[in-house]
Design a protein around this motif. Structure first.
Motif, short mmCIF file in Angstrom:
data_model
loop_
_atom_site.label_atom_id
_atom_site.label_comp_id
_atom_site.label_asym_id
_atom_site.label_seq_id
_atom_site.Cartn_x
_atom_site.Cartn_y
_atom_site.Cartn_z
N ALA A 13 -19.33 -80.62 -6.58
CA ALA A 13 -18.30 -80.92 -6.80
C ALA A 13 -17.61 -82.22 -6.40
O ALA A 13 -16.26 -82.16 -7.28
CB ALA A 13 -18.27 -80.67 -4.99
N GLU A 14 -18.88 -83.33 -6.85
CA GLU A 14 -17.93 -83.85 -7.34
C GLU A 14 -18.29 -84.28 -9.02
O GLU A 14 -16.98 -85.48 -9.60
CB GLU A 14 -19.37 -85.51 -7.02
N LEU A 15 -18.88 -83.43 -9.69
CA LEU A 15 -18.65 -84.07 -11.32
C LEU A 15 -18.61 -82.74 -12.15
O LEU A 15 -18.16 -82.38 -12.93
CB LEU A 15 -20.67 -83.47 -11.59
N GLY A 16 -17.45 -81.64 -11.23
CA GLY A 16 -17.19 -80.44 -12.06
C GLY A 16 -15.55 -80.70 -12.63
O GLY A 16 -16.04 -80.43 -13.75
N SER A 17 -15.65 -81.86 -11.91
CA SER A 17 -13.91 -82.15 -13.57
C SER A 17 -14.29 -82.28 -14.05
O SER A 17 -13.58 -82.78 -15.20
CB SER A 17 -12.67 -83.38 -12.40
N ASP A 18 -15.91 -83.10 -14.37
CA ASP A 18 -16.19 -83.38 -15.99
C ASP A 18 -16.47 -82.58 -16.72
O ASP A 18 -18.04 -82.82 -17.79
CB ASP A 18 -17.30 -84.79 -15.49
N LYS A 19 -16.66 -81.47 -16.33
CA LYS A 19 -17.20 -79.76 -16.94
C LYS A 19 -18.65 -80.53 -16.28
O LYS A 19 -19.71 -79.67 -18.02
CB LYS A 19 -16.93 -79.94 -18.07
N ILE A 20 -19.41 -81.11 -15.80
CA ILE A 20 -20.96 -80.94 -15.04
C ILE A 20 -21.53 -79.78 -14.44
O ILE A 20 -20.79 -80.19 -13.24
CB ILE A 20 -21.35 -82.44 -15.38
N GLY A 21 -22.19 -79.12 -14.72
CA GLY A 21 -22.88 -78.26 -13.84
C GLY A 21 -23.78 -78.91 -13.19
O GLY A 21 -24.79 -79.31 -13.87
N VAL A 22 -24.10 -78.42 -12.21
CA VAL A 22 -24.94 -78.68 -10.77
C VAL A 22 -25.79 -77.74 -9.96
O VAL A 22 -24.97 -77.00 -9.47
CB VAL A 22 -24.77 -80.08 -10.13
N ASN A 23 -27.04 -76.87 -10.36
CA ASN A 23 -27.11 -75.87 -9.90
C ASN A 23 -28.99 -76.07 -9.72
O ASN A 23 -29.55 -77.00 -9.91
CB ASN A 23 -27.43 -74.14 -11.02
N THR A 24 -29.28 -75.21 -8.56
CA THR A 24 -30.54 -75.05 -8.26
C THR A 24 -31.61 -74.10 -7.88
O THR A 24 -31.14 -73.26 -7.62
CB THR A 24 -30.78 -76.16 -6.88
N VAL A 25 -32.40 -74.25 -8.11
CA VAL A 25 -33.56 -73.27 -7.92
C VAL A 25 -34.80 -73.11 -7.11
O VAL A 25 -34.95 -74.53 -6.53
CB VAL A 25 -34.46 -72.60 -8.85
N ASN A 26 -34.52 -72.56 -5.92
CA ASN A 26 -34.97 -73.43 -4.57
C ASN A 26 -36.18 -72.35 -4.29
O ASN A 26 -36.33 -71.02 -3.53
CB ASN A 26 -34.13 -72.72 -3.35
N PRO A 27 -37.33 -72.89 -4.25
CA PRO A 27 -38.83 -72.41 -3.82
C PRO A 27 -39.04 -72.39 -2.83
O PRO A 27 -38.66 -73.35 -2.23
CB PRO A 27 -39.44 -73.15 -5.57
N ASP A 28 -39.88 -71.54 -2.30
CA ASP A 28 -40.75 -71.43 -0.83
C ASP A 28 -41.94 -71.11 -1.41
O ASP A 28 -41.99 -70.19 -1.90
CB ASP A 28 -39.98 -70.96 0.57
N GLY A 29 -43.00 -71.31 -0.87
CA GLY A 29 -44.34 -70.97 -0.63
C GLY A 29 -45.19 -70.51 -1.83
O GLY A 29 -45.30 -70.19 -1.88
N VAL A 30 -45.14 -72.00 -2.44
CA VAL A 30 -45.88 -71.55 -3.66
C VAL A 30 -47.05 -72.73 -3.80
O VAL A 30 -47.07 -73.79 -3.47
CB VAL A 30 -44.99 -72.37 -4.91
#
Length: 102
Positions: free
Chosen positions: A9-26
């Motif tokens: 939300a904070e960086l979107g206007s600067d065209k910076i994308g932030v995504n997450t890969v969320n693992p469990d039970g590795v």
């Protein structure tokens, strides 16, 4: 809201994308299970350390053991769309019903 979504939300206007890969039970190949951690979890569940991967697999809907390579596949799945997405979370957990978005 997760930290990654706040950053999106904070960086979107600067065209910076932030995504997450969320693992469990590795368990297999994960350093978190080194030392006393695995022994403690096995003891808490009344099983052997060797039984931990199968035990954790039973917690997810697909009954799958999650490996580090599965997490890497989740990251690479994002690559083709990274310039057109932000604020997303890809769960690589075999399907944890209690973690589904409501």
């Amino acid at each position: 809201m997760t930290k990654s979504r706040l950053l999106a939300a904070e960086l979107g206007s600067d065209k910076i994308g932030v995504n997450t890969v969320n693992p469990d039970g590795v368990i297999v190949g994960s350093k978190i299970w080194e030392g006393d951690w695995a022994e403690g979890r096995a003891k808490a569940y009344g099983i052997t350390e060797e039984e931990l991967p199968a035990h954790y697999a039973k917690r997810n809907l697909l009954n799958e053991i999650i490996y580090p390579k599965d997490i890497a596949h989740g990251v690479f799945a994002c690559v083709p769309i990274l310039n057109k997405t932000t604020g997303n979370i890809i769960n690589v957990d075999g399907g944890m019903a209690n973690a589904f978005v409501r």
